[in-house]
Design an enzyme around this catalytic site. Structure first.
Site, short mmCIF file in Angstrom:
data_model
loop_
_atom_site.label_atom_id
_atom_site.label_comp_id
_atom_site.label_asym_id
_atom_site.label_seq_id
_atom_site.Cartn_x
_atom_site.Cartn_y
_atom_site.Cartn_z
N GLU A 37 0.85 -1.19 0.00
CA GLU A 37 0.00 0.00 0.00
C GLU A 37 0.89 1.24 0.00
O GLU A 37 1.73 1.39 0.88
CB GLU A 37 -0.92 0.00 1.22
N CYS A 47 -15.61 6.96 1.60
CA CYS A 47 -16.95 7.55 1.52
C CYS A 47 -17.26 8.43 2.73
O CYS A 47 -18.14 9.30 2.67
CB CYS A 47 -18.00 6.45 1.43
N TYR A 433 -46.24 -0.71 6.06
CA TYR A 433 -47.01 0.54 6.08
C TYR A 433 -47.38 0.92 7.50
O TYR A 433 -47.85 0.10 8.29
CB TYR A 433 -48.30 0.43 5.25
N TRP A 441 -50.29 3.79 -0.11
CA TRP A 441 -49.56 3.37 -1.29
C TRP A 441 -48.18 4.00 -1.23
O TRP A 441 -48.04 5.23 -1.34
CB TRP A 441 -50.28 3.82 -2.57
N ARG A 449 -47.12 1.59 -10.47
CA ARG A 449 -48.47 1.50 -11.03
C ARG A 449 -48.63 2.42 -12.23
O ARG A 449 -49.21 2.04 -13.26
CB ARG A 449 -49.50 1.84 -9.95
#
Length: 460
Positions: A37, A47, A433, A441, A449
């Site tokens: 390395e 990150c 939900y 939904w 949908r």
């Protein structure tokens, strides 16, 4: 009988995951592992650098998953600040240079080789681009250098060049440190990893946050003061004062060694491997992490995607195969999530331009919903866009822009993409939900949908 020799080039996620997994499967007397390395740190989260700079996490120690000493305690000969400068595949050896020992060079032999050389930041050749005060954010050393500049600066003006993931995350970090931030982006909208209509939502939100966001502009150089330090960034028609400049223009695979050795590279310059992460055409050479291209499960083509999640998985697969087992990395669907202040940004699968390039015919559907039941306190808008293939209705991609709870919803679509589901099938998914978490939904299902309806209408 002499131990088999494994050499690993690169001591971060992919390289050290491979070394650690191989060590778990093979006894020290059977396999001698040497890893090189060139930096000061190993096994760390790049990150996390924007969140270290922004003060959300302590660093750099908090970002290190495993130190060099911990690797060595597991019988992995990890040599820090040692750069591999040449691959001699015919003789099975690598040339190494000790960066802190007068540049002393030597050769190390191998029976098996793992290339985990990562990626390098895009840094255009422009006047003043290498001046003090201009920073990339690829390594922990980069993060510390930026913090040192911020600590020494008496000014509070920052310019971020590039509005991709790193660019928007660094803009937030600098806002949190009290800087006035200008983001310069060459594309028509920030986040070119989204379609332009979704990027426009990010643009509007960033401006509302007080981040000056200038798109459709090309940086032409960095102006310096009498001491040679950065003082402004120039474009074709403007000048933006800066006490610090951060480059966030993305990365490209670091495959200089591989190219010189004649190993196969893809369109982006990343190494090409088989599903076992073995370099194509090579029996005893593997590659993983940000230096490779991998199969896109949606388009069927290879892509370069630089993410720590992939790198760690590549390392696990490589280590299993080097260690005598068998594992494969089947590919990716291109899932990514980020945020700027309280705005969450996510995508998976193909953008419109990717779908066209792959020769796919598709429909799109975009919906605006809320992250929780509309009557529940704290409900905020969320936009979801879906691409579905004509005739088959197969999901091709999903993009989401919204506030709390928006970003990780993209995982629903990532699973659907991996499973090859249609948007019609997605509408029947049994998602959790309750009013604090979602409308009846879920926005992802509303988009599915609508997309299913568009597929039916197109086929009528």
């Amino acid at each position: 009988m002499a131990a088999e020799r494994l050499v690993v080039v690169g001591g971060d996620a992919a390289g050290m995951s491979a070394a650690s997994q191989a060590r778990r499967l093979r006894k020290p007397g059977e396999l001698a592992i040497t890893a090189f390395e060139r930096g000061h740190f190993t096994s760390y989260s790049a990150c996390g650098i924007p969140y270290w700079v922004g003060g959300d996490v302590d660093g750099p120690e908090a970002l290190i998953a495993r130190t060099a000493e911990e690797h060595r305690a597991r019988d992995i000969d990890l040599r820090m600040r040692t750069e591999v400068t040449e691959l001699d595949l015919d003789r099975g050896r690598v040339r190494v240079r000790e960066l802190d020992n007068g540049g002393r060079e030597s050769w190390a032999g191998f029976d098996k080789l793992v290339l985990a050389t990562g990626a390098r930041p895009r840094r255009p050749r422009l006047p003043g681009i290498d001046a003090p005060g201009v920073h990339g954010v690829q390594t922990l050393d980069d993060g510390q250098a930026l913090l040192d500049t911020l600590a020494a600066s008496s000014g509070r003006r920052a310019v971020v060049v590039g509005a991709g993931y790193i660019g928007v995350e660094m803009a937030e970090a600098l806002i949190r440190r009290g800087y006035a931030v200008t983001v310069l982006e060459q594309s028509a909208q920030p986040m070119s990893t989204l379609d332009p209509d979704m990027g426009a939502l990010v643009h509007e939100a960033m401006c509302d946050m007080g981040i000056e966001t200038v798109c459709g502009t090309t940086v032409t150089g960095v102006l310096t003061d009498t001491e040679g330090r950065a003082r402004a960034v120039t474009t074709g028609d403007a000048e933006y004062p800066a006490d610090v400049v951060v480059l966030g223009m993305g990365v490209r695979p670091e495959t200089t060694l591989a190219a010189a050795a004649g190993l196969p590279l893809g369109e982006s310059g990343g190494l090409l491997t088989d599903l076992a992460m073995r370099v194509r055409g090579q029996e005893h050479i593997w590659a993983g992490g940000d230096c490779v291209e991998v199969l896109d499960l949606v388009s069927g083509h290879t892509r370069h995607i630089a993410l720590g999640t992939h790198a760690n998985k590549h390392g696990q697969v490589i280590g299993a195969n080097v260690g005598g087992g068998y594992a494969v990395f089947p590919g990716v669907v291109g899932t990514a999530v980020s945020k700027v202040c309280d705005l969450e940004i996510a995508r998976t699968g193909l953008l419109e331009r990717h779908a066209r390039a792959a020769g796919l015919r598709f429909v799109t559907a975009t919906v605006e919903a809320t992250n929780r039941a509309g009557y529940y306190p704290g409900a905020r808008p969320m936009h979801v866009k879906m691409l579905a293939e004509l005739r088959t209705g197969r999901l091709l991609g999903t993009q989401i822009v919204g506030r709390e709870g928006a970003g990780k919803r993209v995982d629903i679509a990532a699973v659907a993409l991996t499973a090859g589901m249609t948007v019609e099938q997605m509408t029947a998914l049994d998602l959790g939900y309750a009013p604090p978490f979602s409308p009846v939904w879920d926005p992802v299902l509303v988009a599915a949908r609508k997309a299913a309806g568009a597929v039916r209408a197109a086929g009528a």
